[in-house]
Motif scaffolding. Structure first.
Motif, PDB file in Angstrom:
ATOM      1  N   PRO A   1      38.443  41.117  44.609  1.00 40.36           N
ATOM      2  CA  PRO A   1      37.921  40.076  43.718  1.00 40.36           C
ATOM      3  C   PRO A   1      38.395  38.676  44.106  1.00 40.36           C
ATOM      4  O   PRO A   1      39.454  38.507  44.693  1.00 40.36           O
ATOM      5  CB  PRO A   1      38.522  40.454  42.351  1.00 40.36           C
ATOM      6  CG  PRO A   1      38.918  41.861  42.471  1.00 40.36           C
ATOM      7  CD  PRO A   1      39.255  42.104  43.897  1.00 40.36           C
ATOM      8  N   LYS A   2      37.561  37.677  43.738  1.00 39.35           N
ATOM      9  CA  LYS A   2      37.915  36.279  44.029  1.00 39.35           C
ATOM     10  C   LYS A   2      39.172  35.907  43.249  1.00 39.35           C
ATOM     11  O   LYS A   2      39.482  36.515  42.228  1.00 39.35           O
ATOM     12  CB  LYS A   2      36.779  35.371  43.561  1.00 39.35           C
ATOM     13  CG  LYS A   2      35.645  35.243  44.557  1.00 39.35           C
ATOM     14  CD  LYS A   2      34.801  34.061  44.137  1.00 39.35           C
ATOM     15  CE  LYS A   2      33.324  34.346  44.219  1.00 39.35           C
ATOM     16  NZ  LYS A   2      32.526  33.304  43.585  1.00 39.35           N
TER      17      LYS A   2
ATOM     18  N   GLU B   1      42.465  46.835  40.984  1.00 40.94           N
ATOM     19  CA  GLU B   1      42.836  47.041  42.399  1.00 40.94           C
ATOM     20  C   GLU B   1      44.315  47.428  42.513  1.00 40.94           C
ATOM     21  O   GLU B   1      44.686  48.212  43.362  1.00 40.94           O
ATOM     22  CB  GLU B   1      42.593  45.767  43.217  1.00 40.94           C
ATOM     23  CG  GLU B   1      41.157  45.297  43.263  1.00 40.94           C
ATOM     24  CD  GLU B   1      40.344  45.993  44.336  1.00 40.94           C
ATOM     25  OE1 GLU B   1      40.920  46.344  45.375  1.00 40.94           O
ATOM     26  OE2 GLU B   1      39.130  46.194  44.106  1.00 40.94           O
TER      27      GLU B   1
ATOM     28  N   GLN C   1      37.603  38.548  36.795  1.00 41.14           N
ATOM     29  CA  GLN C   1      38.336  38.532  38.077  1.00 41.14           C
ATOM     30  C   GLN C   1      39.766  39.040  37.874  1.00 41.14           C
ATOM     31  O   GLN C   1      40.295  39.764  38.723  1.00 41.14           O
ATOM     32  CB  GLN C   1      38.362  37.116  38.679  1.00 41.14           C
ATOM     33  CG  GLN C   1      36.993  36.513  38.966  1.00 41.14           C
ATOM     34  CD  GLN C   1      36.283  37.135  40.162  1.00 41.14           C
ATOM     35  OE1 GLN C   1      36.707  38.151  40.700  1.00 41.14           O
ATOM     36  NE2 GLN C   1      35.174  36.539  40.576  1.00 41.14           N
ATOM     37  N   MET C   2      40.379  38.669  36.738  1.00 40.58           N
ATOM     38  CA  MET C   2      41.735  39.132  36.431  1.00 40.58           C
ATOM     39  C   MET C   2      41.767  40.646  36.249  1.00 40.58           C
ATOM     40  O   MET C   2      42.637  41.334  36.794  1.00 40.58           O
ATOM     41  CB  MET C   2      42.242  38.464  35.141  1.00 40.58           C
ATOM     42  CG  MET C   2      42.928  37.130  35.370  1.00 40.58           C
ATOM     43  SD  MET C   2      43.092  36.161  33.844  1.00 40.58           S
ATOM     44  CE  MET C   2      43.973  37.259  32.780  1.00 40.58           C
TER      45      MET C   2
ATOM     46  N   GLU D   1      50.027  38.075  33.558  1.00 37.71           N
ATOM     47  CA  GLU D   1      48.985  37.112  33.929  1.00 37.71           C
ATOM     48  C   GLU D   1      48.194  36.684  32.695  1.00 37.71           C
ATOM     49  O   GLU D   1      47.795  35.535  32.559  1.00 37.71           O
ATOM     50  CB  GLU D   1      48.049  37.759  34.959  1.00 37.71           C
ATOM     51  CG  GLU D   1      47.162  36.794  35.673  1.00 37.71           C
ATOM     52  CD  GLU D   1      46.259  37.465  36.704  1.00 37.71           C
ATOM     53  OE1 GLU D   1      45.401  36.762  37.242  1.00 37.71           O
ATOM     54  OE2 GLU D   1      46.416  38.676  36.968  1.00 37.71           O
TER      55      GLU D   1
ATOM     56  N   TYR E   1      37.966  28.564  42.873  1.00 39.31           N
ATOM     57  CA  TYR E   1      37.856  29.980  43.240  1.00 39.31           C
ATOM     58  C   TYR E   1      37.786  30.130  44.751  1.00 39.31           C
ATOM     59  O   TYR E   1      37.104  29.369  45.420  1.00 39.31           O
ATOM     60  CB  TYR E   1      36.605  30.602  42.609  1.00 39.31           C
ATOM     61  CG  TYR E   1      36.894  31.318  41.312  1.00 39.31           C
ATOM     62  CD1 TYR E   1      37.643  32.491  41.293  1.00 39.31           C
ATOM     63  CD2 TYR E   1      36.430  30.818  40.106  1.00 39.31           C
ATOM     64  CE1 TYR E   1      37.914  33.144  40.107  1.00 39.31           C
ATOM     65  CE2 TYR E   1      36.701  31.462  38.904  1.00 39.31           C
ATOM     66  CZ  TYR E   1      37.442  32.634  38.923  1.00 39.31           C
ATOM     67  OH  TYR E   1      37.723  33.277  37.757  1.00 39.31           O
TER      68      TYR E   1
ATOM     69  N   LEU F   1      41.699  41.056  49.447  1.00 38.02           N
ATOM     70  CA  LEU F   1      41.882  42.333  48.737  1.00 38.02           C
ATOM     71  C   LEU F   1      40.697  42.732  47.858  1.00 38.02           C
ATOM     72  O   LEU F   1      40.637  43.843  47.357  1.00 38.02           O
ATOM     73  CB  LEU F   1      43.152  42.267  47.878  1.00 38.02           C
ATOM     74  CG  LEU F   1      44.467  42.179  48.666  1.00 38.02           C
ATOM     75  CD1 LEU F   1      45.614  41.826  47.740  1.00 38.02           C
ATOM     76  CD2 LEU F   1      44.763  43.483  49.387  1.00 38.02           C
TER      77      LEU F   1
ATOM     78  N   LEU G   1      39.524  42.879  37.284  1.00 36.28           N
ATOM     79  CA  LEU G   1      39.179  43.564  38.536  1.00 36.28           C
ATOM     80  C   LEU G   1      40.374  43.577  39.498  1.00 36.28           C
ATOM     81  O   LEU G   1      40.612  44.583  40.175  1.00 36.28           O
ATOM     82  CB  LEU G   1      37.956  42.898  39.191  1.00 36.28           C
ATOM     83  CG  LEU G   1      36.621  43.130  38.472  1.00 36.28           C
ATOM     84  CD1 LEU G   1      35.533  42.243  39.049  1.00 36.28           C
ATOM     85  CD2 LEU G   1      36.188  44.592  38.549  1.00 36.28           C
ATOM     86  N   SER G   2      41.112  42.477  39.561  1.00 36.48           N
ATOM     87  CA  SER G   2      42.320  42.434  40.403  1.00 36.48           C
ATOM     88  C   SER G   2      43.345  43.446  39.902  1.00 36.48           C
ATOM     89  O   SER G   2      44.003  44.115  40.697  1.00 36.48           O
ATOM     90  CB  SER G   2      42.936  41.038  40.392  1.00 36.48           C
ATOM     91  OG  SER G   2      42.062  40.127  40.984  1.00 36.48           O
TER      92      SER G   2
END
Lengths: 107, 231
Positions: free
Chosen positions: A70-71, B60, B53-54, A43, A63, A68, B56-57
């Protein structure tokens, strides 16, 4: 392993193609690329490319909340992006044809 | 900082709290590196939010930050910076003016608060003696101001340049280290001696209320620049 220099130029158009199929987010794009044989694409690798595509108005981002946690930043293609993709496909076919002619003598 | 950027900044500060200790260390270094890049504050906060956000994902999913962006953080950040519009010369000059306004305001407040005339004024006010509202500005004060500003710019530049570089082994000889250390120490000593020598001479005096209005004006100018011009 595809050389990074060659990969970079092509990767942007491949990302555009994935986004043109459906609205999607970074991690899903990287998984799609892996599925099609682009190895070692995380990513993080595609994030600067997504930024460039967004700054050039070829994609737009929004966004959204995710179940799950986080946005997620969802990307969709713009009209300019569709045009760019069309140009890439034409150029790619031309290049592909030329390389095939050279290496395989048109077989 | 414009309102939209300020809101983003506050949201990002909240997201920061959800990072693991290891990810927080890497994110802090990367954000500092981005802060020193030639990109707008708004873009800095947008990228910061995207990265948060990346990460944190990835947390997870049980992935670490290296799986996400690789091990060369500097290369990653440089790629991100290259993808964003760079500030033009006008924007860079405005940034510099804004930094100087804020720095002068802070140093001005410190100077007024710790000056011996202010202390004397408070003492005289408490004991009911005659009040003198003048505070003096010496050559040493002005020289200190220039040296502090220049040093801060130098430190920020050096730190920013080396922030995400992998640590190198220092192969300098003891003699070389001694010479460099001695030169820095000697240089600092010379600076302090010059300040002490020049500092004796008062260049001019100013009314304490005029000084307060002046530095308040600097702060207002800084806030206006942030709100109306700098993005």
């Amino acid at each position: 392993m595809i050389p990074s220099q060659m990969l970079k130029g092509i990767l942007e158009s491949c990302i555009l193609k994935i986004i043109s199929s459906k609205e999607t987010y970074g991690y899903e794009i990287s998984q799609q690329l892996k599925k099609y044989g682009f190895s070692g694409i995380s990513e993080g690798t595609i994030y600067p490319l997504l930024l460039r595509l967004e700054k050039n108005d070829l994609i737009k981002a929004k966004y959204r909340e995710s179940a799950l946690g986080p946005k997620r930043k969802y990307f969709s293609i713009t009209q300019a992006g569709e045009k760019e993709l069309e140009t890439f496909v034409n150029n790619w076919q031309e290049l592909n044809h030329a390389v095939n002619q050279l290496f395989h003598g048109g077989e | 900082m414009k309102t939209e950027t300020k809101i983003l900044n506050q949201e990002n500060n909240e997201l920061d709290k959800r990072l693991t200790k290891e990810n927080n260390v890497v994110m802090t270094d990367m954000v500092c590196y981005l802060r020193l890049a030639n990109i707008s504050e708004h873009d800095q906060e947008v990228v910061r939010q995207d990265l948060l956000q990346m990460v944190l994902s990835a947390q997870e999913r049980g992935e670490d930050i290296n799986t996400l962006i690789g091990e060369d953080y500097k290369y990653f950040c440089d790629e991100v910076i290259a993808a964003l519009p760079q500030k033009n010369q006008k924007e860079r000059v405005l940034d510099l003016i804004d930094t100087l306004l804020l720095s002068t305001f802070i140093l001005g407040v410190i100077h007024i608060v710790i000056s011996k005339e202010t202390m004397k004024l408070i003492y005289n006010a408490v004991t009911g003696q005659q009040l003198n509202f003048q505070i003096s500005i010496s050559g040493g004060d002005l020289l200190s101001y220039v040296i502090i500003i220049a040093t801060v710019f130098l430190i920020v530049h050096v730190i920013g340049k080396n922030l995400l570089k992998p640590e190198k082994k220092h192969n300098q000889s003891k003699i070389k280290k001694f010479i460099i250390g001695g030169a820095i120490g000697g240089g600092l000593m010379a600076v302090f001696l010059i300040i002490a020598w020049v500092g004796r001479q008062t260049l001019f005096t100013v009314n304490i209320f005029t000084a307060c209005v002046f530095i308040l004006g600097l702060y207002i100018a800084h806030k206006l620049l942030q709100e109306l011009i700098i993005t």
